[in-house]
Write a protein that holds these residues in place. Structure first.
Motif, PDB file in Angstrom:
ATOM      1  N   ILE A 585       0.843  -1.209   0.000  1.00 55.38           N
ATOM      2  CA  ILE A 585       0.000   0.000   0.000  1.00 55.38           C
ATOM      3  C   ILE A 585       0.867   1.244   0.000  1.00 55.38           C
ATOM      4  N   GLN A 586       1.925   1.224   0.825  1.00 46.98           N
ATOM      5  CA  GLN A 586       2.821   2.376   0.907  1.00 46.98           C
ATOM      6  C   GLN A 586       3.478   2.658  -0.444  1.00 46.98           C
ATOM      7  N   GLU A 587       3.905   1.597  -1.111  1.00 48.22           N
ATOM      8  CA  GLU A 587       4.532   1.756  -2.435  1.00 48.22           C
ATOM      9  C   GLU A 587       3.542   2.372  -3.434  1.00 48.22           C
ATOM     10  N   GLN A 588       2.310   1.853  -3.440  1.00 42.93           N
ATOM     11  CA  GLN A 588       1.294   2.369  -4.368  1.00 42.93           C
ATOM     12  C   GLN A 588       0.950   3.827  -4.054  1.00 42.93           C
ATOM     13  N   GLU A 589       0.846   4.157  -2.756  1.00 43.45           N
ATOM     14  CA  GLU A 589       0.529   5.535  -2.367  1.00 43.45           C
ATOM     15  C   GLU A 589       1.647   6.490  -2.762  1.00 43.45           C
ATOM     16  N   ASN A 590       2.910   6.048  -2.621  1.00 40.48           N
ATOM     17  CA  ASN A 590       4.047   6.891  -3.027  1.00 40.48           C
ATOM     18  C   ASN A 590       4.007   7.173  -4.535  1.00 40.48           C
ATOM     19  N   THR A 591       3.740   6.096  -5.290  1.00 46.76           N
ATOM     20  CA  THR A 591       3.653   6.262  -6.747  1.00 46.76           C
ATOM     21  C   THR A 591       2.508   7.204  -7.115  1.00 46.76           C
ATOM     22  N   LEU A 592       1.366   7.023  -6.445  1.00 43.33           N
ATOM     23  CA  LEU A 592       0.195   7.863  -6.713  1.00 43.33           C
ATOM     24  C   LEU A 592       0.482   9.324  -6.372  1.00 43.33           C
ATOM     25  N   ALA A 593       1.175   9.548  -5.248  1.00 44.59           N
ATOM     26  CA  ALA A 593       1.516  10.916  -4.841  1.00 44.59           C
ATOM     27  C   ALA A 593       2.420  11.593  -5.876  1.00 44.59           C
ATOM     28  N   LEU A 599       0.389  15.899 -12.039  1.00 46.86           N
ATOM     29  CA  LEU A 599      -0.893  16.429 -12.505  1.00 46.86           C
ATOM     30  C   LEU A 599      -1.117  17.859 -12.051  1.00 46.86           C
ATOM     31  N   ALA A 600      -0.557  18.212 -10.896  1.00 45.28           N
ATOM     32  CA  ALA A 600      -0.739  19.564 -10.356  1.00 45.28           C
ATOM     33  C   ALA A 600       0.248  20.561 -10.952  1.00 45.28           C
ATOM     34  N   ALA A 601       1.188  20.075 -11.759  1.00 49.72           N
ATOM     35  CA  ALA A 601       2.194  20.951 -12.363  1.00 49.72           C
ATOM     36  C   ALA A 601       1.543  21.882 -13.394  1.00 49.72           C
ATOM     37  N   PRO A 602       2.214  22.993 -13.717  1.00 51.08           N
ATOM     38  CA  PRO A 602       1.659  23.925 -14.724  1.00 51.08           C
ATOM     39  C   PRO A 602       1.360  23.259 -16.062  1.00 51.08           C
ATOM     40  N   GLU A 603       2.191  22.284 -16.434  1.00 55.10           N
ATOM     41  CA  GLU A 603       1.947  21.551 -17.680  1.00 55.10           C
ATOM     42  C   GLU A 603       1.835  20.057 -17.356  1.00 55.10           C
ATOM     43  N   PRO A 604       0.634  19.610 -16.944  1.00 57.98           N
ATOM     44  CA  PRO A 604       0.463  18.205 -16.557  1.00 57.98           C
ATOM     45  C   PRO A 604       0.562  17.278 -17.763  1.00 57.98           C
ATOM     46  N   ASN A 615      -5.136   5.430 -13.133  1.00 53.75           N
ATOM     47  CA  ASN A 615      -6.373   4.771 -12.712  1.00 53.75           C
ATOM     48  C   ASN A 615      -6.129   3.333 -12.269  1.00 53.75           C
ATOM     49  N   GLN A 616      -5.160   2.648 -12.921  1.00 52.26           N
ATOM     50  CA  GLN A 616      -4.839   1.278 -12.542  1.00 52.26           C
ATOM     51  C   GLN A 616      -4.239   1.234 -11.142  1.00 52.26           C
ATOM     52  N   ILE A 617      -3.373   2.205 -10.840  1.00 54.03           N
ATOM     53  CA  ILE A 617      -2.758   2.258  -9.505  1.00 54.03           C
ATOM     54  C   ILE A 617      -3.825   2.531  -8.450  1.00 54.03           C
ATOM     55  N   LYS A 618      -4.773   3.431  -8.784  1.00 55.67           N
ATOM     56  CA  LYS A 618      -5.873   3.707  -7.847  1.00 55.67           C
ATOM     57  C   LYS A 618      -6.696   2.452  -7.585  1.00 55.67           C
ATOM     58  N   GLU A 619      -6.954   1.696  -8.663  1.00 54.43           N
ATOM     59  CA  GLU A 619      -7.727   0.463  -8.514  1.00 54.43           C
ATOM     60  C   GLU A 619      -6.957  -0.561  -7.692  1.00 54.43           C
TER      61      GLU A 619
END
Length: 643
Positions: A585-593, A599-604, A615-619
């Motif tokens: 879970i920690q690994e997946q959360e780090n990747t997601l973060a 995504l929050a960057a000026p040019e996502p 979406n696959q990581i979220k799933e």
């Protein structure tokens, strides 16, 4: 992530919402506030895709799931409360149906070693695993937990949905939305039909919710407890600060105060510059200096002070000749609706000048007693004595429904007036924010808040010495509620108010009457005192339950040794599995973060593959969390058994 860019919504040729922009990220809980009619509900509908936008753009990450609680809800008749709520888990219900079909087929076959049988068995195990990982063995328990949190009891679960009032149906819809594991919750006045206990449960649920919440509410305390950001819609702009309602209002007031001071200083500078221009413009030696001052004025960007909408109700309730010392005397009062007993053996004395709040879960008899006091209902048994010279003003929960839809605002108040008060009707309407052409609007085109204000205006016509008000703040905005609260505080008579709005009740009453289990309990203080006492009582109940559990464990101290040994072995296995899952879970959360930072960057990123991976990581994360929850529940149960 949810992004609005210069969104304009146009209805009937008018801009309801104009040039609204903001971005929301997971974990943000936003209170969307503003006066009635500024487009709050319309904006929620637009985000949900129910209303078309005229200009701008609304962007959501692909696969984002939205749960939208709106005011108009339709249910299929014939379904029970549980059946309707289970619809929140459509995917699980389909898997469950498949499993039952395969189980039936397997039970009817005898070719146990055939390839077809083994393939069917393999399919069954795969579906069963998917069902388990998706929470298939927990969802029914989750449904019952959420329904109970929202005020239903076990006896309600198998009742048909159509037997419940609109308010209770709204709770069913809210339960479905909360159970769906949505990424975004859009909630339009979610506390309107909730009692205080349900609101407290709901607050705790939202505090622990990981996604985006945007809610429209006029419940100030609810906003303060739940939100961490406030966006106010006005006719011309939005205010947006990362604070809950009360702190937001302080920051906004300070901002406008600074604007006013800066504008005042600028105006002073402008007048001084104009004076110098006038003094020197006709002097040859100073002409160039005057011209430079003129250019300076032309280039100066004038500071605009944001308009403050101070328009609000200004009301006081006219008081009749004082009543006798005893206003109501209730002895052994009971009330039944057919076979349903709502109130039993009620005893209460209400004296002149007392201010009481009726609180408790919906359906516990608050409105019933209010109606008995005003004579709309008759008790089944017991006595009600109404005191000497008692003149009652009653505001029903559905008071606005008694208004004639085809009459105008002015005609409505004229019809309720007499020769003693007909002269000041327009002044009364003005106090309730009806002025100019607004008095010629028909009742049927008024908003819920406007109807409530008109109903309150009608109440102002006749002097009373007892006010009984059942949910008077429904549909009123925060400003109007505060003014109504102040008017009730200064009312020189007896007040009984039924309300679930904690901020409205703060400091308003001297006694709080809790309705519970067909009777009442009196608390000698306002709503804050009541909530503290209830918290203490709940704590004592928890401690008593703990003591009972300890006694039960002591009685079973001689339990079987082999069972304890097996439990300890299983406990060790579970801890090892949980440790591995937590690392995953920690690994997946780090990747997601990391991906959310991109995504929050000026040019996502714009690549389709990026969002598919996201979406696959979220799933994957959801499945890991579900598996973790199953194992953790088993671990908790084992630890309790072992002690």
């Amino acid at each position: 992530m949810l992004n609005l860019s210069d969104v304009t919504i146009r209805l009937g040729g008018n801009d309801i919402v104009r040039k609204v922009s903001f971005q929301l990220n997971p974990g943000q809980k936003v209170g969307l506030i503003g006066r009635n009619g500024v487009g709050k509900s319309t904006l929620l509908k637009a985000i949900n895709g129910d209303v078309e936008i005229a200009e701008g753009q609304i962007s959501l990450l692909k696969g984002t799931r939205i749960g939208f609680l709106k005011q108009d809800i339709e249910f299929d008749s014939g379904t029970t409360v549980l059946e309707e709520t289970y619809k929140a888990f459509d995917d699980l219900l389909q898997l469950e149906k498949q499993l039952l079909q395969i189980e039936t087929e397997l039970s009817e076959r005898a070719d146990y070693e055939s390839e077809a049988y083994l393939n069917l068995l393999d399919t069954y195990h795969r579906i069963q695993e998917k069902f388990r990982v998706s929470g298939g063995y927990q969802y029914k328990g989750e449904v019952e937990k959420v329904l109970k949190g929202l005020g239903f009891n076990s006896g309600d679960f198998d009742k048909k949905v159509e037997t419940f009032s609109g308010g209770w149906r709204m709770r069913i819809e809210l339960a479905k939305i909360l159970l769906q594991n949505n990424d975004v919750l859009l909630l339009d006045e979610p506390t309107n039909h909730l009692d205080i206990e349900s609101i407290l449960w709901f607050e705790n649920f939202l505090k622990n919710y990981k996604g985006i919440v945007m809610l429209v509410s006029h419940d100030q305390m609810f906003l303060n407890q739940v939100t961490n950001r406030t966006i106010e819609l006005t006719r011309n702009k939005i205010y947006d600060f990362p604070k809950a309602y009360s702190d937001f209002m302080k920051i906004k007031a300070e901002l406008i105060e600074k604007q006013q001071q800066t504008a005042k200083n600028q105006e002073k500078e402008i007048k001084e510059t104009e004076r110098l221009i006038e003094k020197f413009r006709y002097k040859a030696t100073k002409a160039s200096f005057a011209q430079s001052l003129i250019k300076k004025l032309e280039k100066m960007e004038r500071i605009e002070v944001d308009a403050i909408d101070n328009k609000t109700m200004n009301i006081s309730f006219p008081v009749a000749k004082a009543s006798g010392k005893i206003v109501f005397e209730i002895e052994h009062l009971e009330k039944k609706y057919e076979q349903k007993e709502v109130l039993k053996d009620l005893n209460l004395i209400i004296t002149k000048g007392e201010k009481l709040a009726f609180v408790g879960q919906n359906g516990t008899g608050k409105t019933t007693l209010a109606k008995i006091l005003v004579g709309e209902l008759k008790q089944t048994a017991g006595k009600l004595k109404v005191g000497h010279n008692v003149k009652i003003g009653y505001f029903a929960q559905n008071q606005s429904e008694y208004l004639q839809p085809d009459l105008t605002v002015l005609e409505t108040i004229e019809a309720a007036s007499d020769d003693t008060n007909r002269v000041g009707l327009r002044d009364i309407l003005g106090a309730f924010l009806f002025s100019g052409d607004e008095v010629h609007k028909k009742v049927k085109v008024l908003s819920g808040g406007e109807r409530n204000r008109l109903a309150l205006a009608v109440m102002m016509l006749q002097p009373v010495n007892v006010l009984i008000m059942d949910e008077p703040t429904n549909h009123l905005d925060i400003h109007s509620k505060n003014v109504l609260q102040q008017a009730l505080k200064t009312f020189d008579g007896t007040l009984i108010v039924v309300s679930h709005d904690r901020h409205f009740l703060q400091g308003l009453t001297q006694k709080t009457i809790e309705f519970k289990q067909r009777n009442i309990k009196v608390y000698l203080g306002d709503i804050d005192y009541f909530l503290k006492e209830r918290q203490a009582e709940n704590f004592r109940e928890i401690e008593q339950k703990k003591a009972q559990n300890i006694r039960s464990k002591n009685k079973s101290a001689n339990s079987d040794y082999e069972m304890r040994k097996a439990n300890r072995k299983r406990l060790k296995q579970l801890k090892n599995k949980l440790q591995k899952i937590e690392l995953a879970i920690q690994e997946q959360e780090n990747t997601l973060a990391q991906m959310e930072t991109q995504l929050a960057a000026p040019e996502p990123p714009a690549e389709t593959s990026f969002f598919e991976d996201y979406n696959q990581i979220k799933e994957n994360l959801e499945q890991l969390m579900s598996h973790w929850e199953i194992l953790q529940t088993e671990l908790d149960d084992l630890e309790k058994q072992i002690g």
